[in-house]
Design an enzyme around this catalytic site. Structure first.
Site, mmCIF file in Angstrom:
data_model
loop_
_atom_site.group_PDB
_atom_site.id
_atom_site.type_symbol
_atom_site.label_atom_id
_atom_site.label_comp_id
_atom_site.label_asym_id
_atom_site.label_seq_id
_atom_site.Cartn_x
_atom_site.Cartn_y
_atom_site.Cartn_z
ATOM 1 N N ASP A 16 0.818 -1.216 0.000
ATOM 2 C CA ASP A 16 0.000 0.000 0.000
ATOM 3 C C ASP A 16 0.852 1.265 0.000
ATOM 4 O OD1 ASP A 16 1.054 -0.077 2.518
ATOM 5 O OD2 ASP A 16 -0.858 0.151 3.586
ATOM 6 N N LYS A 33 12.384 42.681 -11.629
ATOM 7 C CA LYS A 33 11.333 41.949 -12.340
ATOM 8 C C LYS A 33 10.016 42.061 -11.593
ATOM 9 C CE LYS A 33 11.724 37.520 -9.999
ATOM 10 N NZ LYS A 33 12.017 36.110 -10.044
ATOM 11 N N ASP A 74 13.565 26.595 -10.515
ATOM 12 C CA ASP A 74 12.426 25.693 -10.561
ATOM 13 C C ASP A 74 11.903 25.601 -11.991
ATOM 14 O OD1 ASP A 74 10.134 24.212 -10.185
ATOM 15 O OD2 ASP A 74 9.432 25.334 -8.455
ATOM 16 N N SER A 75 11.069 26.540 -12.401
ATOM 17 C CA SER A 75 10.525 26.487 -13.765
ATOM 18 C C SER A 75 11.547 26.942 -14.801
ATOM 19 C CB SER A 75 9.282 27.366 -13.866
ATOM 20 O OG SER A 75 9.632 28.740 -13.720
ATOM 21 N N GLY A 106 11.892 29.964 -15.805
ATOM 22 C CA GLY A 106 11.418 31.159 -16.497
ATOM 23 C C GLY A 106 12.196 32.408 -16.132
#
Length: 314
Positions: free
Chosen positions: A38, A194, A224-225, A227
């Site tokens: 499980d 930014k 992370d991304s 961008g």
């Protein structure tokens, strides 16, 4: 006292733990981490740790919840096996970005995770480049926040011409970190101003500093991304920068981040192995991984010997 060290590897950081053990010239402790049908996690220390100084190496990276639970169970297993002292070595501390309430009726998850680690039985925490330094205060046990800067400085000096370097903070919040690295390599500092309209997206507004003709080095703790890095690189090149590289401690690189960076104008992204690199990261043309194993190994050795850790970064 180093003879009493036991290095235990979690599934999130086994290659890093093996490298740390090799640096300390110690074998990894034999530990079985498996799952029931499980998906419950089961941990068994398969050698004696009674009276030993146990260091559990486990980043709480993706999947963060699984790796966090694994860490907590490993700490509990060591405590119930009568370890003398248990140190949770968490190169990447997940949930660190939830370090304050940004709006009403939201949690401070970093504090909750700190409580869980403490209650599980850890006597000390060792981590690397916390997203927010104040997270150290979330713990009621000694916490060493190490810095990857010495590793990065060494790499920069070996590979780049110091005459035209410019260190760049990708946002105002990272200025202190970028300034510290700029001081170490004796380079000027610029800032990317930014505005982030929604999570995971950013819009570069302005470059503060003269970057024309410079080899720019973006410095941050987490990618992370991707961008922010991609947008910042484009803005710097538009302002006349010769080329743009990035030195980031933790390569989270979620979603399509790797392909985004691989197809970007970034000359190179350098990350550490605080998070185990994926196959995509290893294959990316402009992503390189440097190891923090000697840094963590030295810190562990000094902790075991009760000598200074902060002098590593003086």
């Amino acid at each position: 006292m180093k003879s009493s060290i036991k290095i235990v590897a979690g599934n999130a950081s086994r290659p890093l733990a093996e490298a740390i053990a090799a640096y300390l010239e110690k074998p990894l402790a034999v530990c079985s981490v498996r799952r029931f049908a499980d998906m419950e996690i089961f941990v068994e220390l398969q050698e004696n740790v009674r009276g030993e100084d146990v260091y559990i190496v486990q980043s709480t990276s993706f999947p963060a919840n699984d790796h966090l639970m694994e860490l907590l169970i490993m700490i509990d297993a060591a405590r119930r096996s009568s370890a003398r002292r248990i140190t949770a070595v968490i190169p990447y501390f997940g949930y660190a970005r939830q370090d304050r309430r940004t709006s009403g009726r939201t949690p401070i998850s970093a504090k909750l995770v700190a409580n869980l680690i403490t209650e599980a039985g850890a006597d000390r925490v060792m981590t690397l480049d916390l997203h927010a330094g104040q997270i150290q205060g979330f713990f009621d046990i000694p916490t060493d926040n190490l810095f990857a800067a010495p590793v990065m400085v060494r790499d920069i000096k070996e590979r780049m011409d110091p005459a035209d370097m410019m260190v760049v903070s990708p946002d105002v919040g990272g200025v202190v970190r970028a300034r510290a690295l700029a001081k170490r390599i004796d380079a000027p500092l610029a800032i990317v101003d930014k505005r982030r309209d929604r999570p995971g997206e950013s819009e570069v507004m302005n470059i503060i500093g003269e970057v024309e003709g410079r080899s720019c080095i973006l410095v941050d703790d987490i990618v992370d991304s991707g961008g922010t890095l991609v947008n910042a690189a484009e803005a710097l090149l538009a302002k006349g920068a010769k080329d743009v590289s990035a030195y980031i401690t933790h390569g989270v690189l979620s979603g399509g981040a790797v392909s985004r960076i691989a197809s970007s104008k970034l000359k190179e992204l350098v990350i550490t192995d605080s998070i185990q690199p994926t196959a995509a990261v290893k294959l990316a043309r402009n992503i390189r991984v440097v190891t923090i194993a000697p840094l963590l190994g030295e810190a562990i050795g000094r902790t075991a010997d009760e000598s200074s850790v902060s002098s590593l970064f003086a």
